[in-house]
Write an enzyme that holds these catalytic residues in place. Structure first.
Site, PDB file in Angstrom:
ATOM      1  N   LYS A 236       0.833  -1.210   0.000  1.00  0.00           N
ATOM      2  CA  LYS A 236       0.000   0.000   0.000  1.00  0.00           C
ATOM      3  C   LYS A 236       0.860   1.249   0.000  1.00  0.00           C
ATOM      4  O   LYS A 236       0.457   2.280  -0.529  1.00  0.00           O
ATOM      5  CB  LYS A 236      -0.959  -0.013   1.194  1.00  0.00           C
TER       6      LYS A 236
ATOM      7  N   LYS B 190      -6.256  -8.749  -7.682  1.00  0.00           N
ATOM      8  CA  LYS B 190      -7.537  -8.880  -6.967  1.00  0.00           C
ATOM      9  C   LYS B 190      -8.527  -7.783  -7.375  1.00  0.00           C
ATOM     10  O   LYS B 190      -8.111  -6.645  -7.605  1.00  0.00           O
ATOM     11  CB  LYS B 190      -7.248  -8.772  -5.462  1.00  0.00           C
TER      12      LYS B 190
ATOM     13  N   LYS C  78     -12.315  -2.539  -4.491  1.00  0.00           N
ATOM     14  CA  LYS C  78     -13.332  -1.496  -4.591  1.00  0.00           C
ATOM     15  C   LYS C  78     -12.757  -0.133  -4.938  1.00  0.00           C
ATOM     16  O   LYS C  78     -13.434   0.702  -5.521  1.00  0.00           O
ATOM     17  CB  LYS C  78     -14.163  -1.430  -3.310  1.00  0.00           C
TER      18      LYS C  78
HETATM   19  N1  AQP Z   1     -11.742  -9.560  -4.750  1.00  0.00           N
HETATM   20  C1  AQP Z   1     -11.983 -10.191  -3.616  1.00  0.00           C
HETATM   21  N2  AQP Z   1     -12.234 -11.520  -3.616  1.00  0.00           N
HETATM   22  C2  AQP Z   1     -12.484 -12.185  -2.475  1.00  0.00           C
HETATM   23  N3  AQP Z   1     -12.498 -11.592  -1.247  1.00  0.00           N
HETATM   24  C3  AQP Z   1     -12.251 -10.272  -1.182  1.00  0.00           C
HETATM   25  N4  AQP Z   1     -12.178  -9.404  -0.144  1.00  0.00           N
HETATM   26  C4  AQP Z   1     -11.915  -8.171  -0.627  1.00  0.00           C
HETATM   27  N5  AQP Z   1     -11.793  -8.211  -1.976  1.00  0.00           N
HETATM   28  C5  AQP Z   1     -11.983  -9.500  -2.353  1.00  0.00           C
HETATM   29  C6  AQP Z   1     -12.380  -9.791   1.256  1.00  0.00           C
HETATM   30  O1  AQP Z   1     -13.098  -8.740   1.926  1.00  0.00           O
HETATM   31  C7  AQP Z   1     -12.611  -8.570   3.256  1.00  0.00           C
HETATM   32  C8  AQP Z   1     -12.028  -7.212   3.574  1.00  0.00           C
HETATM   33  O2  AQP Z   1     -12.208  -6.261   2.646  1.00  0.00           O
HETATM   34  P1  AQP Z   1     -11.616  -4.783   2.862  1.00  0.00           P
HETATM   35  O3  AQP Z   1     -12.345  -3.905   1.929  1.00  0.00           O
HETATM   36  O4  AQP Z   1     -11.632  -4.392   4.290  1.00  0.00           O
HETATM   37  O5  AQP Z   1     -10.133  -4.911   2.474  1.00  0.00           O
HETATM   38  P2  AQP Z   1      -9.458  -5.180   1.120  1.00  0.00           P
HETATM   39  O6  AQP Z   1      -9.186  -6.644   1.025  1.00  0.00           O
HETATM   40  O7  AQP Z   1      -8.312  -4.221   1.051  1.00  0.00           O
HETATM   41  O8  AQP Z   1     -10.538  -4.801  -0.017  1.00  0.00           O
HETATM   42  P3  AQP Z   1     -10.347  -3.896  -1.305  1.00  0.00           P
HETATM   43  O9  AQP Z   1     -11.625  -3.900  -2.054  1.00  0.00           O
HETATM   44  O10 AQP Z   1      -9.107  -4.294  -2.040  1.00  0.00           O
HETATM   45  O11 AQP Z   1     -10.186  -2.469  -0.613  1.00  0.00           O
HETATM   46  P4  AQP Z   1      -9.306  -1.261  -1.049  1.00  0.00           P
HETATM   47  O12 AQP Z   1      -9.538  -1.087  -2.525  1.00  0.00           O
HETATM   48  O13 AQP Z   1      -9.823  -0.113  -0.238  1.00  0.00           O
HETATM   49  O14 AQP Z   1      -7.901  -1.624  -0.694  1.00  0.00           O
HETATM   50  C9  AQP Z   1     -11.496  -9.588   3.432  1.00  0.00           C
HETATM   51  O15 AQP Z   1     -12.059 -10.732   4.029  1.00  0.00           O
HETATM   52  C10 AQP Z   1     -11.063  -9.862   2.016  1.00  0.00           C
HETATM   53  O16 AQP Z   1     -10.429 -11.120   1.871  1.00  0.00           O
END
Ligand code: AQP
Length: 340
Positions: A120, A202, A205
């Site tokens: 990050k 991955k 969002k």
């Molecule tokens: N693409 C994905 N496939 C499966 N599981 C996912 N999770 C997130 N994206 C996927 C699961 O969601 C939980 C936490 O999500 P989060 O939003 O707190 O953190 P993150 O993993 O950093 O999600 P993003 O969408 O990638 O957020 P940003 O863009 O803000 O960094 C976890 O259980 C994760 O495995």
């Protein structure tokens, strides 16, 4: 024997999603659908991690809206606020308070080793703030406050759980048993959904390219368009192989999440069909999954009073539990009690 089992304490689960963007089909597949399946078997606390979202610069109005959206989306996806405690992280001040205490028990080296911090800080190299660095300590506070036994996480969060365990053990050893040492919980049906245009990455969002992401709030047409334009592979075969066919494999995973079908059954159903036919089938399946969720979400968001009242109840229940742990911690470390 039966009575003994009945009296057994339900294990506690804590999990959450940052309100750093709208909820995607990835969150549904990898997290929320599993929570919905766990909620009657465990004592569950599910939060919107809005404090975590602040580690990346957020537009205030959008963050406020999205925090409510996330709670509404949890319910729309089947989390029952009567069975689970649903709350907003910043509504329970104990999270920030315990995080401070845990900061004082964490080595700088422990945080700088975190893979997610390294990734990050490259991704947001214009704003490598202390919050990003201390993110796993706040996450440890989230978990330890509720004495969670289990934390459902994806692979990318396992390192953070390891730190949480180390901090809990360190504190318990230094003072006396205070925190439950949590275990990572890998749900029996996990699925990682990848970006539609770059299927080796991955689905996230906060991805700037919206074509990469299917949001649970997307309309049917938008979903169909995104799937139609998803990157596929040079072959013609509809069979699962992340190494050889990451694009098609991602769509197979999506199809499986939407229909509950196994990869083998999907391959058989689409044997001899074209990529275009498969994409169209996948779009229909994903629309069938998302349309009712979106309908419930829209309904909930049109009743702000109802959502507010649910958040109030959730925050009160979460705060009561968190306060018990925090009081113990304050006492053990030697903070004076506030005169009443
Ligand atoms: N693409 C994905 N496939 C499966 N599981 C996912 N999770 C997130 N994206 C996927 C699961 O969601 C939980 C936490 O999500 P989060 O939003 O707190 O953190 P993150 O993993 O950093 O999600 P993003 O969408 O990638 O957020 P940003 O863009 O803000 O960094 C976890 O259980 C994760 O495995």
């Amino acid at each position: 024997m039966v009575q003994e089992q009945k009296n057994e304490r339900k294990k506690t689960i804590l999990s959450g999603i940052q309100s750093s963007g709208d909820i995607t089909v990835g969150h549904y597949a990898g997290a929320i659908r599993n929570w919905a399946a766990l909620q009657h078997q465990y004592e569950c606390f599910f939060m919107t991690a809005d404090l975590h979202a602040l580690t990346v610069r957020q537009e205030p109005v959008a963050l406020r809206k999205r925090t409510l959206d996330v709670i509404a989306m949890y319910i729309a996806c089947g989390i029952d606020p009567e069975s689970s405690v649903l709350f907003v992280q910043s509504h329970v001040s104990a999270h920030a308070e315990l995080a401070w205490i845990l900061n004082c028990f964490t080595g700088v080296g422990e945080c700088s080793r975190m893979t997610q911090f390294k990734e990050k800080s490259q991704q947001h190299n214009e704003n490598v703030n202390v919050g990003l660095f201390a993110y796993p300590i706040l996450m440890a506070a989230d978990i330890l406050l509720y004495q969670a036994d289990l934390v459902p996480v994806g692979d990318d969060q396992k390192q953070h759980i390891e730190l949480t365990r180390n901090l809990a053990e360190r504190f318990n050893f230094h003072y006396s048993p205070t925190f439950t040492v949590p275990e990572p919980f890998i749900p029996p049906v996990g699925a990682r959904i990848m970006s539609l245009q770059e299927p080796t990455k991955k689905m996230s969002k906060s991805d700037e390219n919206q074509k990469n992401v299917i949001f649970l709030s997307d309309s049917d047409d938008v979903i169909a368009g995104k799937i139609r334009r998803a990157v596929t592979d040079s072959g013609t075969e509809i069979s699962y192989s992340v190494e050889k066919r990451p694009g098609i494999s991602n769509l197979i995973t999506l199809y499986g999440v939407a229909t509950g079908m196994s990869f083998a059954a999907i391959e058989e159903a689409f044997s001899g069909k074209t990529y275009s036919e498969f994409k169209s089938g996948t779009a229909d399946a994903v629309i069938n999954l998302i349309a009712p969720i979106r309908g419930r979400f829209t309904q909930l968001r049109s009743e702000p009073g109802e959502l507010e009242s649910l958040m109030k109840t959730g925050a009160e229940a979460a705060a009561a539990r968190a306060r018990r742990t925090l009081s113990k911690v304050y006492k053990k470390v030697g903070l004076t009690e506030r005169p009443r």
